[in-house]
Design a protein around this motif. Structure first.
Motif, PDB file in Angstrom:
ATOM      1  N   ILE A  75      24.868  26.522  -3.817  1.00 15.60           N
ATOM      2  CA  ILE A  75      25.147  25.709  -1.920  1.00 15.60           C
ATOM      3  C   ILE A  75      26.223  25.276  -1.589  1.00 15.60           C
ATOM      4  O   ILE A  75      25.975  25.786  -0.487  1.00 15.60           O
ATOM      5  CB  ILE A  75      25.009  23.861  -2.786  1.00 15.60           C
ATOM      6  CG1 ILE A  75      22.825  23.765  -3.225  1.00 15.60           C
ATOM      7  CG2 ILE A  75      25.669  23.392  -1.899  1.00 15.60           C
ATOM      8  CD1 ILE A  75      23.086  22.467  -3.736  1.00 15.60           C
ATOM      9  N   THR A  79      26.337  27.689   2.035  1.00 15.51           N
ATOM     10  CA  THR A  79      27.233  26.982   2.783  1.00 15.51           C
ATOM     11  C   THR A  79      28.242  27.983   3.681  1.00 15.51           C
ATOM     12  O   THR A  79      28.579  27.419   4.332  1.00 15.51           O
ATOM     13  CB  THR A  79      27.406  25.231   2.681  1.00 15.51           C
ATOM     14  OG1 THR A  79      26.388  24.759   1.803  1.00 15.51           O
ATOM     15  CG2 THR A  79      28.060  24.772   3.660  1.00 15.51           C
ATOM     16  N   ALA A  83      27.812  28.853   7.191  1.00 15.59           N
ATOM     17  CA  ALA A  83      29.148  28.346   8.107  1.00 15.59           C
ATOM     18  C   ALA A  83      29.623  28.993   8.704  1.00 15.59           C
ATOM     19  O   ALA A  83      29.833  29.162  10.193  1.00 15.59           O
ATOM     20  CB  ALA A  83      29.768  27.296   7.853  1.00 15.59           C
ATOM     21  N   ILE A  96      23.190  24.779   9.667  1.00  9.47           N
ATOM     22  CA  ILE A  96      23.972  24.918   8.487  1.00  9.47           C
ATOM     23  C   ILE A  96      23.152  24.275   7.396  1.00  9.47           C
ATOM     24  O   ILE A  96      22.344  25.455   6.421  1.00  9.47           O
ATOM     25  CB  ILE A  96      25.819  25.201   8.738  1.00  9.47           C
ATOM     26  CG1 ILE A  96      25.851  25.500   9.652  1.00  9.47           C
ATOM     27  CG2 ILE A  96      25.798  25.143   7.442  1.00  9.47           C
ATOM     28  CD1 ILE A  96      27.681  24.928   9.580  1.00  9.47           C
ATOM     29  N   VAL A  97      22.462  23.827   7.596  1.00  2.00           N
ATOM     30  CA  VAL A  97      22.175  22.415   6.349  1.00  2.00           C
ATOM     31  C   VAL A  97      20.532  23.124   5.733  1.00  2.00           C
ATOM     32  O   VAL A  97      19.989  23.245   4.907  1.00  2.00           O
ATOM     33  CB  VAL A  97      22.053  20.759   6.482  1.00  2.00           C
ATOM     34  CG1 VAL A  97      20.915  20.007   5.783  1.00  2.00           C
ATOM     35  CG2 VAL A  97      23.680  20.404   6.932  1.00  2.00           C
ATOM     36  N   VAL A 100      20.688  26.358   4.340  1.00  4.23           N
ATOM     37  CA  VAL A 100      21.159  26.797   3.550  1.00  4.23           C
ATOM     38  C   VAL A 100      19.651  26.069   2.077  1.00  4.23           C
ATOM     39  O   VAL A 100      19.113  27.072   1.507  1.00  4.23           O
ATOM     40  CB  VAL A 100      22.215  25.266   3.233  1.00  4.23           C
ATOM     41  CG1 VAL A 100      22.648  25.111   1.520  1.00  4.23           C
ATOM     42  CG2 VAL A 100      23.632  26.942   3.461  1.00  4.23           C
ATOM     43  N   THR A 256      21.753  13.768   3.502  1.00  4.71           N
ATOM     44  CA  THR A 256      20.934  14.653   3.611  1.00  4.71           C
ATOM     45  C   THR A 256      19.286  14.121   2.733  1.00  4.71           C
ATOM     46  O   THR A 256      19.628  13.905   1.681  1.00  4.71           O
ATOM     47  CB  THR A 256      21.170  16.034   2.921  1.00  4.71           C
ATOM     48  OG1 THR A 256      22.504  16.868   3.539  1.00  4.71           O
ATOM     49  CG2 THR A 256      20.257  17.551   3.365  1.00  4.71           C
ATOM     50  N   MET A 390      28.651  19.534  -2.793  1.00  2.00           N
ATOM     51  CA  MET A 390      29.414  20.378  -1.656  1.00  2.00           C
ATOM     52  C   MET A 390      30.427  19.351  -1.752  1.00  2.00           C
ATOM     53  O   MET A 390      31.362  19.676  -0.190  1.00  2.00           O
ATOM     54  CB  MET A 390      28.416  20.382  -0.224  1.00  2.00           C
ATOM     55  CG  MET A 390      27.868  21.833  -0.104  1.00  2.00           C
ATOM     56  SD  MET A 390      27.396  21.870   1.845  1.00  2.00           S
ATOM     57  CE  MET A 390      25.938  20.880   1.557  1.00  2.00           C
TER      58      MET A 390
END
Length: 497
Positions: A75, A79, A83, A96-97, A100, A256, A390
């Motif tokens: 992760i 990320t 990013a 991005i989310v 990933v 998230t 993260m």
């Protein structure tokens, strides 16, 4: 009665695998370590054939440690990479989310379980190529395309794997050079992670959190080393870091939500959706060639370090479960082509946050690979674990105790003689001058020529191994670095052409 209690006993010996015949329950051993080492010694994992749980390997409680460590590392690294791409192409945080999440599914379903657990458990999991992250702005400035880059990396990787070049380079790297490379990577990683954690604590006006968390990490890690339970370092130290940081008032929240990403390659490579770049054209492939060559050139020292970890932590008779470098390169290459084609933003390499804790826990690749695939998929679908992994205190401590401190320790174990320390010193000096790729290539060339390190080893090598292969490797590495402007004081050759 006995056949009902233990149905495995009823099978004729011919129907049982060699592993099943030699396996003994943990209760028959004096310690857990003895049991785990015996498991490593009796396994005969098969390349490019079906390997099944309980027939060819077992899943033990220790396998959960590399599974959680690998997921956290995955992760974090994906990320960072996505990013970096997103900042160059003006893509949103939501992109991005979702990307990933997509990468976790690609890794977990298609490659971790399928290849590293079942089809070829002598291949390390295909993780993320961290050293390429700083080069992403250069790739974008050169007119590169993420899909073109992924495909070219995969093609060059398959060529290196097919020629057995990866395993040959591992063989030609002496112990002193290996030790120096690991020490440099470990030391630089430790300093970098501590610095980033300190900067983060200052940015949120919570400076004491940095000192308290790192101090507690040192104490816990030292105790685990004393009782020979370092394989618990990642889950225990990461949990401790999160609890301490939260108790000291550090802000944290789950944002998230559960869900699934879009799984259509046509969405991700659309002109107005996903990457918003469309499909690559010929000039995109030409632009990324030097970066793809450099990415594959970086693989050998990375893969070398991970295999060395197995060699240091496994018993000597466990040679049938050691990572196959060429096969790992092949799987990373295929994973790269398919993952990029589907729309993922990852660049693949050997998965360090899996291999290092797995080796310390004395576990082979396949058992933890099954659990890693499961945890990656759950993290992607649930969403909330991504927020936790993260979070700065958790991710920094996980990388410190799970990757960089073990790298440093392993390198120091390999530098025991004056000759090895000489080669290690030259390697670290060269790494500091440019980067680990340059340092490894130059130190290997000097070591094999006998200018540093073990002179008797150098004299035993053929001229092909002593000069030809190391010199070609050095020229390719330096040429690739020069093309993309990574040699200090020299502008990128590609920009001049």
């Amino acid at each position: 009665m006995n056949s009902q209690q233990d149905p495995v006993e009823t099978k004729p010996p011919a129907e049982q695998s060699s592993y099943q015949q030699k396996h003994k329950p943990a209760s028959e051993f004096n310690s857990r370590t003895e049991y785990l080492e015996h498991e490593l010694e009796i396994m005969e994992l098969k390349r490019w054939k079906l390997n099944l749980p309980f027939r060819d390997f077992r899943i033990e409680v220790e396998d959960w440690v590399p599974a959680f460590a690998a997921t956290i590392g995955k992760i974090v690294m994906v990320t960072a990479m996505v990013a970096a791409f997103a900042s160059q192409f003006n893509l949103s945080p939501e992109f991005i989310v979702e990307n990933v999440r997509y990468e976790l599914l690609i890794a977990g379903v298609l490659f971790v379980v399928l290849f590293s657990a079942l089809i070829n458990p002598l291949t390390n999991l295909a993780g993320t190529h961290g050293p390429m992250i700083p080069l992403i702005p250069l790739i974008a400035a050169a007119g590169g395309h993420p899909l073109a880059l992924g495909i070219m990396v995969g093609i060059f990787g398959l060529l290196l794997s097919a020629s057995k070049g990866g395993s040959k380079l591992v063989t030609l790297t002496g112990e002193g050079v290996r030790g120096g490379l690991l020490i440099y990577l470990g030391a630089m990683g430790l300093v970098g992670q501590i610095k980033k954690f300190d900067q983060w604590s200052v940015s949120i006006d919570q400076e004491p959190v940095f000192f308290v968390v790192i101090f507690a990490t040192i104490v816990i890690y030292a105790y685990l080393a004393k009782i020979q339970k370092r394989w618990l370092a990642i889950p225990l130290c990461s949990a401790m870091a999160g609890i301490i940081a939260y108790a000291m008032g550090t802000p944290f929240s789950f944002v998230t939500e559960p869900g699934l990403p879009n799984m259509s390659p046509f969405y991700w490579w659309g002109e107005n959706t996903g990457w918003q770049m469309g499909w690559p054209e010929l000039h995109h492939y030409i632009a990324v060639i030097p970066f793809a060559i450099l990415a594959v050139a970086m693989w050998s020292p990375d893969f070398l370090g991970h295999r060395v970890f197995q060699e240091l932590n496994y018993p000597r008779k466990a040679h049938k479960v050691l990572m196959n470098v060429d096969d790992t390169m092949a799987v990373c290459s295929v994973r790269q082509i398919i993952g990029a084609g589907l729309g993922g933003g990852n660049l693949a390499s050997s998965w360090g946050t899996y291999m290092i804790p797995a080796a310390i826990a004395k576990r082979p690749i396949p058992g933890g690979a099954v659990l890693t695939g499961l945890v990656c998929v759950l993290a992607s679908v649930i969403g909330y674990p991504m927020d936790l992994a993260m979070w700065e205190p958790v991710l920094r401590v996980a990388l410190l105790v799970g990757v960089f401190l073990p790298l440093l320790e392993a390198g120091m174990q390999m530098v025991r003689s004056a000759q090895n320390s000489q080669s290690a010193g030259i390697c670290m000096f060269s790494c500091a001058l440019v980067n680990p790729v340059f340092g490894w290539a130059l130190a290997m060339l000097l070591d094999n020529l006998g200018l540093t390190g073990d002179k008797e080893r150098a004299e035993s090598l053929s001229w092909t191994d002593k000069l030809t292969i190391p010199l070609i490797t050095f020229i390719i590495c330096v040429g690739s670095l020069a093309l993309v402007g990574q040699l200090p004081g020299f502008p990128a050759l590609k920009q001049q052409t």
